[in-house]
Design a protein around this motif. Structure first.
Motif, mmCIF file in Angstrom:
data_model
loop_
_atom_site.group_PDB
_atom_site.id
_atom_site.type_symbol
_atom_site.label_atom_id
_atom_site.label_comp_id
_atom_site.label_asym_id
_atom_site.label_seq_id
_atom_site.Cartn_x
_atom_site.Cartn_y
_atom_site.Cartn_z
ATOM 1 N N ARG B 113 0.721 -1.256 0.039
ATOM 2 C CA ARG B 113 0.144 0.003 0.086
ATOM 3 C C ARG B 113 0.929 1.359 -0.073
ATOM 4 O O ARG B 113 0.358 2.281 -0.640
ATOM 5 C CB ARG B 113 -0.958 0.008 1.131
ATOM 6 N N LEU B 114 1.959 1.146 0.894
ATOM 7 C CA LEU B 114 2.716 2.361 0.729
ATOM 8 C C LEU B 114 3.331 2.930 -0.516
ATOM 9 O O LEU B 114 3.598 3.942 -0.883
ATOM 10 C CB LEU B 114 3.999 2.272 1.443
ATOM 11 N N GLY B 115 3.425 1.964 -1.466
ATOM 12 C CA GLY B 115 3.917 2.172 -2.904
ATOM 13 C C GLY B 115 2.806 2.163 -3.919
ATOM 14 O O GLY B 115 2.878 2.078 -5.081
ATOM 15 N N ASP B 116 1.495 2.236 -3.407
ATOM 16 C CA ASP B 116 0.325 1.874 -4.082
ATOM 17 C C ASP B 116 0.365 0.864 -5.304
ATOM 18 O O ASP B 116 0.302 1.091 -6.603
ATOM 19 C CB ASP B 116 0.245 3.320 -5.189
ATOM 20 N N THR B 117 0.952 -0.380 -4.855
ATOM 21 C CA THR B 117 0.974 -1.465 -5.680
ATOM 22 C C THR B 117 -0.182 -2.308 -5.725
ATOM 23 O O THR B 117 -1.020 -2.296 -4.758
ATOM 24 C CB THR B 117 2.084 -2.120 -4.994
ATOM 25 N N PHE B 122 0.853 -8.046 -7.907
ATOM 26 C CA PHE B 122 1.707 -8.763 -6.983
ATOM 27 C C PHE B 122 1.574 -9.945 -6.942
ATOM 28 O O PHE B 122 2.609 -10.664 -7.068
ATOM 29 C CB PHE B 122 1.641 -7.711 -5.685
ATOM 30 N N ARG B 123 0.367 -10.752 -6.577
ATOM 31 C CA ARG B 123 0.315 -11.963 -6.481
ATOM 32 C C ARG B 123 0.871 -12.768 -7.799
ATOM 33 O O ARG B 123 1.375 -13.580 -7.593
ATOM 34 C CB ARG B 123 -1.150 -12.232 -6.139
ATOM 35 N N GLU B 128 4.829 -16.128 -10.294
ATOM 36 C CA GLU B 128 5.689 -16.404 -11.027
ATOM 37 C C GLU B 128 7.187 -16.770 -10.876
ATOM 38 O O GLU B 128 7.983 -17.041 -11.308
ATOM 39 C CB GLU B 128 5.645 -15.129 -12.088
ATOM 40 N N LEU B 129 7.522 -16.045 -9.639
ATOM 41 C CA LEU B 129 8.664 -16.002 -9.023
ATOM 42 C C LEU B 129 8.874 -17.130 -8.137
ATOM 43 O O LEU B 129 9.874 -17.335 -7.081
ATOM 44 C CB LEU B 129 9.272 -14.729 -8.205
ATOM 45 N N GLY B 130 7.930 -18.082 -8.108
ATOM 46 C CA GLY B 130 8.038 -19.204 -7.183
ATOM 47 C C GLY B 130 7.596 -19.134 -5.864
ATOM 48 O O GLY B 130 7.925 -20.004 -4.927
ATOM 49 N N HIS B 131 6.642 -17.951 -5.734
ATOM 50 C CA HIS B 131 6.018 -17.977 -4.167
ATOM 51 C C HIS B 131 4.569 -17.936 -4.288
ATOM 52 O O HIS B 131 4.069 -16.700 -3.991
ATOM 53 C CB HIS B 131 6.745 -16.667 -3.636
ATOM 54 N N PRO B 132 3.836 -18.796 -4.740
ATOM 55 C CA PRO B 132 2.489 -18.602 -4.988
ATOM 56 C C PRO B 132 1.801 -18.730 -3.808
ATOM 57 O O PRO B 132 0.560 -18.052 -3.522
ATOM 58 C CB PRO B 132 2.037 -19.730 -5.967
ATOM 59 N N ALA B 156 8.245 -4.390 -7.775
ATOM 60 C CA ALA B 156 8.703 -3.488 -8.772
ATOM 61 C C ALA B 156 8.077 -4.011 -9.903
ATOM 62 O O ALA B 156 7.574 -3.106 -10.902
ATOM 63 C CB ALA B 156 10.177 -3.718 -8.717
ATOM 64 N N LEU B 157 7.780 -5.474 -10.269
ATOM 65 C CA LEU B 157 7.382 -5.729 -11.436
ATOM 66 C C LEU B 157 5.805 -5.352 -11.752
ATOM 67 O O LEU B 157 5.470 -5.245 -12.813
ATOM 68 C CB LEU B 157 7.489 -7.462 -11.786
ATOM 69 N N ALA B 158 5.177 -5.441 -10.534
ATOM 70 C CA ALA B 158 3.613 -4.985 -10.591
ATOM 71 C C ALA B 158 3.359 -3.820 -10.906
ATOM 72 O O ALA B 158 2.287 -3.420 -11.432
ATOM 73 C CB ALA B 158 3.030 -5.487 -9.240
ATOM 74 N N SER B 159 4.396 -2.884 -10.540
ATOM 75 C CA SER B 159 4.261 -1.434 -11.302
ATOM 76 C C SER B 159 4.551 -1.352 -12.617
ATOM 77 O O SER B 159 4.697 -0.220 -13.421
ATOM 78 C CB SER B 159 5.119 -0.555 -10.235
ATOM 79 N N THR B 160 4.584 -2.417 -13.322
ATOM 80 C CA THR B 160 4.878 -2.275 -14.775
ATOM 81 C C THR B 160 5.991 -1.234 -15.415
ATOM 82 O O THR B 160 5.808 -0.266 -15.883
ATOM 83 C CB THR B 160 3.737 -2.280 -15.753
#
Lengths: 329, 504
Positions: B113-117, B122-123, B128-132, B156-160
């Motif tokens: 939330r701090l970064g408006d993600t 994110f999920r 994708e990075l192995g932490h479902p 970071a990826l979630a913010s495209t």
């Protein structure tokens, strides 16, 4: 043109050197300040300065300076001993109430043991449990106050007596000077020697300056802190005994009013509360300065409240000025 | 021998990020003089450079943490002067660092939330990075470091981002996670975005990157396509020509010492970075330790000095197993430590003499009266031998950096040296003092001391050491004789590139 510059440089260099000299010998400007205040006092009330007045000022500065030793030593490591005043009170009360029961010498020894026990608890908290000294000593001080009140209920019927030796030290005079000096001079010499010429003293400075570097040099800091707080407790108890002889009326808050002035005396004397820098000689002069300021405020016939407030203000001003003066390069 | 940078393609219109002629000074220190970097759509660009080349300053400028003195940074062709990290993020550059930038006292969703993600995005990336299975209400401080890095990256990826900057993200990360990170980074580029990849590991760079930009002494010295065998060129570019530090000390090979070693370390591991270190250090020997930043050398020295407990492995002193609970134990066993950061070793407001003499008073039985005369002669000897300038000896903080460093070494000379652990003793000091320190190290060894010498300047190894172990990724991977210790050889080893078998 060209010869003006070097001269200005020599001048600033001389100033820098003076600044460094004063920084390395912070007691000298402090003594100057003391005499300045005494001069001001003489101006306020011509004729007040007399050998008797001097003796009296010294007499009441002694317990303050002794308690300030607790603060100087603990502050060197970046700590503080807020339980010192209460320990002094406890020691005085225990000595006065036990003297009729077990005799003066065992009573006084028991009083010292009380100081050592509180110091041991402080040392455990600060050195091993790593509680901040401010909180730790505040806590043990309150615990000791509570214990003292419980203890009082048990001894309420026995009455009190003050050992003769303490009365002699506290109230007697020899050649116009207070007998308290017979205790204080050896004490002061011991503390000065401890700080300057022993390994223990050196470690106190080291812990306050950089604890990590001390560890790197192989210092086990808990041992040093343990010994330090026990020593501080013993000094506080000794101060309580002397103060008992001076006031000759044990109470549950006898030496408590000395507590905060003892911190002030140490700070005015140039001891840094952040550790690594401090001087007991400075604290002695600081205690004298505080007593002189007190006399001035009493003479000014101010209401009690204004006097206390002004006392606080003066302490702040003196400390700020002094720190500014000696920290400058 | 220096190959000049191939001129960048004239059309930088398709550049996502274009940094040109960036310069930055801190006081008198010129951290960057002329650094450039271009990232185009669909590209993964490696940013490389040896210690002190100006990499971290460049990254800080790209991400807007500090402002450059000169040069410009454009993102997506727009002349957007990046003024703050938030601005850089908005304009499309999102960095992910080795140290996760998450608030430990908040849970995952609060941090998002701090970064408006967007939590859904994110999920997706976490999976994708192995932490479902990652729970959004888990407290950050309860999670392991590897997971935190994944969270940081997924965020970071979630913010495209248009340009993703990965700074040493794979250091001390398990192999399967490294694989996933590389795959995701590649996928970003294939989607038409850009990635800046910073790493010490050639293997990863060869697998992932299209180009590499090399920094040396604050300027971009090369921009190369990643092809077979490019490692040698990159290493050469990173080294360039160095200033001469003095005469080579090791012209002839010294025989390897025989007999019982003073210090034998076997399979030593220490959290978080040291996993497997084994070596022997003999009396009379100076053993260098070479490693890139954060390969486990800090942990190694701290364990040997008694500041940190090992997680595994053994330490033997003169054949007897040793375990240190406190630096005092290590000192008693003859191991004395000079840390890399002088501030950690000095009592700033105390005198030179007190600083040097401190170990004399350390033990409880030496708390009594100081042995002033003994102390005075020992300190004077150390001062004399190190040529410490004592004009300002009243307070150590008034001394110059080089003299302060000498005081930290002098402390152990006065105390008596059996085994000396020197951690980058010449960091940040002038050349003249450096040249005094090498012969001193040699002399101590000749008198029978055993010296472990970590250095971040590869050129020092032939000057001061007999041989050097190379640590890479938490392991001792190589042992190089001083006579063969060219900077190139050491650099290759430090980057985990094999010796005989060529590029790994």
């Amino acid at each position: 043109m060209s010869d003006i510059h070097p001269q200005a440089e020599t001048e600033t260099r001389a100033l820098v050197r003076l600044g460094r000299f004063l920084k390395d010998n912070p007691v000298i400007p402090l003594i100057g300040l003391l005499f300045l205040l005494i001069g001001a006092l003489e101006l306020m009330r011509p004729g007040i300065i007399s050998p008797f007045w001097a003796g009296n000022t010294i007499k009441f500065a002694i317990p303050l300076a002794m308690l300030a030793a607790c603060q100087v030593l603990t502050m060197l490591t970046g700590g503080i001993d807020l339980s010192a005043g209460i320990v002094a009170t406890c020691a005085a009360f225990v000595a006065a109430t036990l003297t009729p029961l077990i005799g003066p010498v065992p009573a006084m020894l028991t009083a010292m043991v009380v100081g050592a026990i509180v110091g041991l608890v402080n040392g455990f908290g600060v050195g091993i449990a790593r509680v901040h000294p401010l909180i730790m000593t505040l806590g043990t001080g309150l615990i000791a106050t509570g214990c003292l009140q419980v203890y009082q209920r048990y001894v309420i019927a026995t009455g009190t007596d003050i050992p003769d030796i303490l009365e002699w030290l506290g109230t007697g005079r020899t050649a116009g000077l207070p007998n308290g000096l017979f205790l204080f001079v050896p004490f002061a010499v011991f503390i000065l020697w401890l700080m300057r010429y022993t390994g223990f003293g050196r470690l106190l400075f080291a812990l306050g300056s950089n604890e990590k570097a001390a560890k790197l040099s192989g210092v086990r800091s808990w041992q040093v802190l343990m010994a330090l707080y026990v020593l501080s407790g013993l000094i506080a108890a000794l101060t309580g005994l002397l103060y008992l002889g001076m006031i000759r009326a044990p109470s549950l808050s006898l030496a408590n009013p000395l507590m905060l002035p003892s911190v002030a005396a140490a700070v005015i004397g140039g001891t840094s509360i952040f550790g690594g820098r401090g001087s007991f000689a400075g604290a002695i002069v600081g205690a004298l300065i505080l007593r002189v300021i007190e006399t001035m405020l009493t003479l000014a016939r101010m209401p009690e409240g204004a006097r206390i407030a002004l006392f606080g203000l003066i302490i702040l001003a003196v400390t700020a000025l002094y720190v500014r003066f000696t920290e400058q390069r | 021998m220096t190959s000049h940078p191939d001129p960048l393609p004239a059309s930088t219109a398709d550049a996502l990020l274009d940094a040109r002629n960036v310069a930055k000074s801190f006081g008198a220190v010129r951290a960057l003089t002329d650094a450039s970097l271009t990232v185009r759509r669909g590209e993964v660009v490696a940013l490389m450079g040896a210690n002190g080349a100006g990499k971290s300053t460049f990254v800080k400028i790209l991400t807007g943490a500090i402002r450059p003195d000169a040069g410009r940074v454009t993102i997506r062709g727009a002349e957007a002067r990046v003024g703050s990290p938030a601005e850089a993020r908005r304009s499309g550059l999102v960095p992910v660092y080795q140290e996760p930038s998450l608030i430990p006292d908040l849970d995952v969703s609060d941090n998002l939330r701090l970064g408006d993600t967007d939590a859904e995005a994110f999920r997706h990336w976490a999976a994708e990075l192995g932490h479902p299975e990652l729970r959004l209400d888990a407290m950050i401080r309860d999670l392991p470091l590897a997971t935190l890095r994944i969270i940081d990256l997924a965020r970071a990826l979630a913010s495209t981002p248009d340009v993703l900057l990965l700074d040493e993200l794979t250091a001390a990360l398990p192999t399967d996670l490294v694989e996933r990170v590389l795959r995701v980074a590649r996928a970003q580029a294939d989607d038409g975005r850009g990635v800046i990849y910073i790493s010490h590991r050639f293997a990863e760079i060869a697998e992932l990157c299209d180009r590499a930009t090399v920094l040396r002494d604050g300027r971009s010295v090369g921009d190369v396509e990643i092809t077979e065998g490019v490692e040698d060129r990159v290493v050469e570019m990173m080294l360039g020509t160095r200033i001469d530090l003095g005469k080579r000390a090791a012209e002839t090979a010294r025989p390897r010492p025989e007999g019982r070693p003073r210090l034998r370390v076997q399979n030593l591991a220490a959290a978080p970075k040291l996993t497997d270190a084994s070596f022997e250090l003999h009396p009379g020997e100076v053993l260098g330790v070479v490693a890139l930043e954060g390969q486990g050398q800090d942990e190694l020295f701290e364990v040997l000095a008694g500041f940190r407990k090992p997680a595994g492995g053994t330490i033997e002193i003169d054949g007897a197993p040793a375990r240190f609970r406190h630096p005092a134990d290590a000192i008693a066993a003859g191991l004395s430590f000079v840390p890399g950061n002088r501030a950690e070793a000095l009592f700033r407001e105390r005198s030179v003499r007190e600083n040097i003499a401190m170990p004399f008073s350390a033990r409880a039985r030496t708390w009594g009266p100081l042995r002033l005369r003994h102390e005075k002669t020992r300190v004077a000897e150390a001062v004399e031998r190190l040529q410490i300038d004592t004009r300002a000896q009243g307070e150590v903080q008034r001394l110059s950096g080089g003299n302060q460093q000498k005081v930290t070494i002098g402390r152990w000379l006065a105390h008596g040296v059996k085994t000396l652990l020197l951690f980058d003793p010449t960091r940040g000091i002038d050349v003249r003092t450096k040249r005094q320190i090498y012969p001193l190290v040699r002399e101590l060894a000749e008198q029978g001391a055993a010296i472990l010498y970590f250095t971040s300047e590869l050129g020092e190894v032939p000057l001061a050491c007999d041989r050097a172990v190379v640590i890479f990724n938490g392991r001792v991977v190589d042992l190089v004789e001083a006579t063969e210790a060219t900077e190139e050889r050491l650099m290759r080893a430090a980057y985990g590139l094999g010796t005989a078998e060529g590029a790994a």
